[in-house]
Design a protein around this motif. Structure first.
Motif, PDB file in Angstrom:
ATOM      1  N   PRO A  38       0.804  -1.229   0.000  1.00  0.00           N
ATOM      2  CA  PRO A  38       0.000   0.000   0.000  1.00  0.00           C
ATOM      3  C   PRO A  38       0.835   1.278   0.000  1.00  0.00           C
ATOM      4  O   PRO A  38       0.444   2.267  -0.613  1.00  0.00           O
ATOM      5  CB  PRO A  38      -0.829  -0.106   1.277  1.00  0.00           C
ATOM      6  N   CYS A  39       1.990   1.243   0.642  1.00  0.00           N
ATOM      7  CA  CYS A  39       2.811   2.453   0.706  1.00  0.00           C
ATOM      8  C   CYS A  39       3.403   2.834  -0.643  1.00  0.00           C
ATOM      9  O   CYS A  39       3.730   3.991  -0.879  1.00  0.00           O
ATOM     10  CB  CYS A  39       3.934   2.260   1.721  1.00  0.00           C
ATOM     11  N   CYS A  40       3.526   1.868  -1.555  1.00  0.00           N
ATOM     12  CA  CYS A  40       4.166   2.115  -2.843  1.00  0.00           C
ATOM     13  C   CYS A  40       3.180   2.150  -4.011  1.00  0.00           C
ATOM     14  O   CYS A  40       3.573   2.429  -5.133  1.00  0.00           O
ATOM     15  CB  CYS A  40       5.204   1.039  -3.108  1.00  0.00           C
ATOM     16  N   ALA A  41       1.928   1.844  -3.739  1.00  0.00           N
ATOM     17  CA  ALA A  41       0.921   1.805  -4.803  1.00  0.00           C
ATOM     18  C   ALA A  41       0.413   3.217  -5.095  1.00  0.00           C
ATOM     19  O   ALA A  41       0.360   4.069  -4.217  1.00  0.00           O
ATOM     20  CB  ALA A  41      -0.229   0.904  -4.386  1.00  0.00           C
ATOM     21  N   CYS A  42       0.053   3.457  -6.312  1.00  0.00           N
ATOM     22  CA  CYS A  42      -0.557   4.722  -6.762  1.00  0.00           C
ATOM     23  C   CYS A  42       0.259   5.956  -6.364  1.00  0.00           C
ATOM     24  O   CYS A  42      -0.254   6.874  -5.713  1.00  0.00           O
ATOM     25  CB  CYS A  42      -1.980   4.844  -6.228  1.00  0.00           C
ATOM     26  N   PRO A  43       1.521   6.044  -6.754  1.00  0.00           N
ATOM     27  CA  PRO A  43       2.341   7.177  -6.321  1.00  0.00           C
ATOM     28  C   PRO A  43       1.866   8.532  -6.851  1.00  0.00           C
ATOM     29  O   PRO A  43       1.993   9.541  -6.155  1.00  0.00           O
ATOM     30  CB  PRO A  43       3.738   6.845  -6.838  1.00  0.00           C
ATOM     31  N   ALA A  48      -0.230  13.767  -5.247  1.00  0.00           N
ATOM     32  CA  ALA A  48      -1.163  14.885  -5.437  1.00  0.00           C
ATOM     33  C   ALA A  48      -2.017  15.107  -4.193  1.00  0.00           C
ATOM     34  O   ALA A  48      -2.249  16.248  -3.780  1.00  0.00           O
ATOM     35  CB  ALA A  48      -2.053  14.610  -6.645  1.00  0.00           C
ATOM     36  N   ARG A  49      -2.477  14.014  -3.591  1.00  0.00           N
ATOM     37  CA  ARG A  49      -3.284  14.115  -2.371  1.00  0.00           C
ATOM     38  C   ARG A  49      -2.484  14.741  -1.233  1.00  0.00           C
ATOM     39  O   ARG A  49      -2.921  15.684  -0.578  1.00  0.00           O
ATOM     40  CB  ARG A  49      -3.766  12.717  -1.967  1.00  0.00           C
ATOM     41  N   ASP A  50      -1.277  14.230  -1.020  1.00  0.00           N
ATOM     42  CA  ASP A  50      -0.439  14.738   0.069  1.00  0.00           C
ATOM     43  C   ASP A  50      -0.054  16.200  -0.157  1.00  0.00           C
ATOM     44  O   ASP A  50      -0.046  17.005   0.775  1.00  0.00           O
ATOM     45  CB  ASP A  50       0.820  13.888   0.217  1.00  0.00           C
ATOM     46  N   ALA A  67     -11.649  15.600  -3.832  1.00  0.00           N
ATOM     47  CA  ALA A  67     -11.585  14.915  -5.128  1.00  0.00           C
ATOM     48  C   ALA A  67     -10.294  14.113  -5.273  1.00  0.00           C
ATOM     49  O   ALA A  67     -10.305  12.988  -5.788  1.00  0.00           O
ATOM     50  CB  ALA A  67     -11.713  15.920  -6.263  1.00  0.00           C
ATOM     51  N   LEU A  68      -9.183  14.673  -4.800  1.00  0.00           N
ATOM     52  CA  LEU A  68      -7.896  13.964  -4.878  1.00  0.00           C
ATOM     53  C   LEU A  68      -7.881  12.736  -3.980  1.00  0.00           C
ATOM     54  O   LEU A  68      -7.313  11.698  -4.341  1.00  0.00           O
ATOM     55  CB  LEU A  68      -6.752  14.912  -4.519  1.00  0.00           C
ATOM     56  N   VAL A  69      -8.499  12.859  -2.825  1.00  0.00           N
ATOM     57  CA  VAL A  69      -8.591  11.711  -1.908  1.00  0.00           C
ATOM     58  C   VAL A  69      -9.415  10.612  -2.570  1.00  0.00           C
ATOM     59  O   VAL A  69      -9.040   9.424  -2.536  1.00  0.00           O
ATOM     60  CB  VAL A  69      -9.199  12.125  -0.549  1.00  0.00           C
ATOM     61  N   GLN A  70     -10.528  10.969  -3.204  1.00  0.00           N
ATOM     62  CA  GLN A  70     -11.377   9.985  -3.871  1.00  0.00           C
ATOM     63  C   GLN A  70     -10.642   9.312  -5.040  1.00  0.00           C
ATOM     64  O   GLN A  70     -10.782   8.104  -5.254  1.00  0.00           O
ATOM     65  CB  GLN A  70     -12.676  10.639  -4.356  1.00  0.00           C
ATOM     66  N   GLU A  71      -9.844  10.069  -5.781  1.00  0.00           N
ATOM     67  CA  GLU A  71      -9.054   9.493  -6.876  1.00  0.00           C
ATOM     68  C   GLU A  71      -8.049   8.484  -6.339  1.00  0.00           C
ATOM     69  O   GLU A  71      -7.849   7.421  -6.925  1.00  0.00           O
ATOM     70  CB  GLU A  71      -8.319  10.590  -7.638  1.00  0.00           C
ATOM     71  N   HIS A  72      -7.410   8.834  -5.220  1.00  0.00           N
ATOM     72  CA  HIS A  72      -6.428   7.924  -4.637  1.00  0.00           C
ATOM     73  C   HIS A  72      -7.110   6.657  -4.117  1.00  0.00           C
ATOM     74  O   HIS A  72      -6.594   5.550  -4.320  1.00  0.00           O
ATOM     75  CB  HIS A  72      -5.647   8.628  -3.521  1.00  0.00           C
ATOM     76  N   LEU A  73      -8.254   6.802  -3.487  1.00  0.00           N
ATOM     77  CA  LEU A  73      -8.990   5.629  -2.999  1.00  0.00           C
ATOM     78  C   LEU A  73      -9.400   4.734  -4.168  1.00  0.00           C
ATOM     79  O   LEU A  73      -9.295   3.502  -4.081  1.00  0.00           O
ATOM     80  CB  LEU A  73     -10.221   6.059  -2.204  1.00  0.00           C
ATOM     81  N   MET A  76      -6.341   2.811  -5.343  1.00  0.00           N
ATOM     82  CA  MET A  76      -5.994   1.749  -4.400  1.00  0.00           C
ATOM     83  C   MET A  76      -6.967   0.566  -4.518  1.00  0.00           C
ATOM     84  O   MET A  76      -6.552  -0.596  -4.526  1.00  0.00           O
ATOM     85  CB  MET A  76      -5.974   2.285  -2.965  1.00  0.00           C
ATOM     86  N   ARG A  77      -8.240   0.878  -4.613  1.00  0.00           N
ATOM     87  CA  ARG A  77      -9.238  -0.190  -4.762  1.00  0.00           C
ATOM     88  C   ARG A  77      -9.075  -0.916  -6.087  1.00  0.00           C
ATOM     89  O   ARG A  77      -9.337  -2.110  -6.180  1.00  0.00           O
ATOM     90  CB  ARG A  77     -10.636   0.396  -4.616  1.00  0.00           C
ATOM     91  N   GLY A  78      -8.639  -0.188  -7.101  1.00  0.00           N
ATOM     92  CA  GLY A  78      -8.387  -0.793  -8.401  1.00  0.00           C
ATOM     93  C   GLY A  78      -7.258  -1.814  -8.367  1.00  0.00           C
ATOM     94  O   GLY A  78      -7.198  -2.721  -9.198  1.00  0.00           O
TER      95      GLY A  78
END
Length: 83
Positions: A38-43, A48-50, A67-73, A76-78
């Motif tokens: 999880p720490c390395c996924a979706c950098p 952008a979120r951070d 919106a950025l949080v939702q994109e990251h979620l 991750m779910r993907g």
């Protein structure tokens, strides 16, 4: 002779416990073939979120970064992470 009798009275073998779901295991999760943690996924979405949370103070960040949080979620779910 006694082997057959004892086998009838002995308890059934207990199956091995199921291995808990591990999203980083490509055998269990084909959506994550590289086995990313999880720490390395979706950098890209993580950065952008951070970055958004660092730009705005706590009162504004929740609304402006939603919106950025939702994109990251979604990213991750993907990859099969249950978050």
């Amino acid at each position: 002779m006694f082997e057959k009798v004892t086998a009838l009275w002995s308890p059934a073998p207990v199956p091995a416990p199921a291995k808990p779901y591990d999203a980083t295991d490509p055998k269990q999760n084909p959506q994550n073939p590289e086995g990313l943690k999880p720490c390395c996924a979706c950098p890209k979405t993580k950065f952008a979120r951070d970055d958004c949370f660092l730009k705005f103070d706590a009162t504004e960040a929740d609304d402006k970064c939603k919106a950025l949080v939702q994109e990251h979620l979604a990213c991750m779910r993907g990859l099969g992470f249950k978050i």
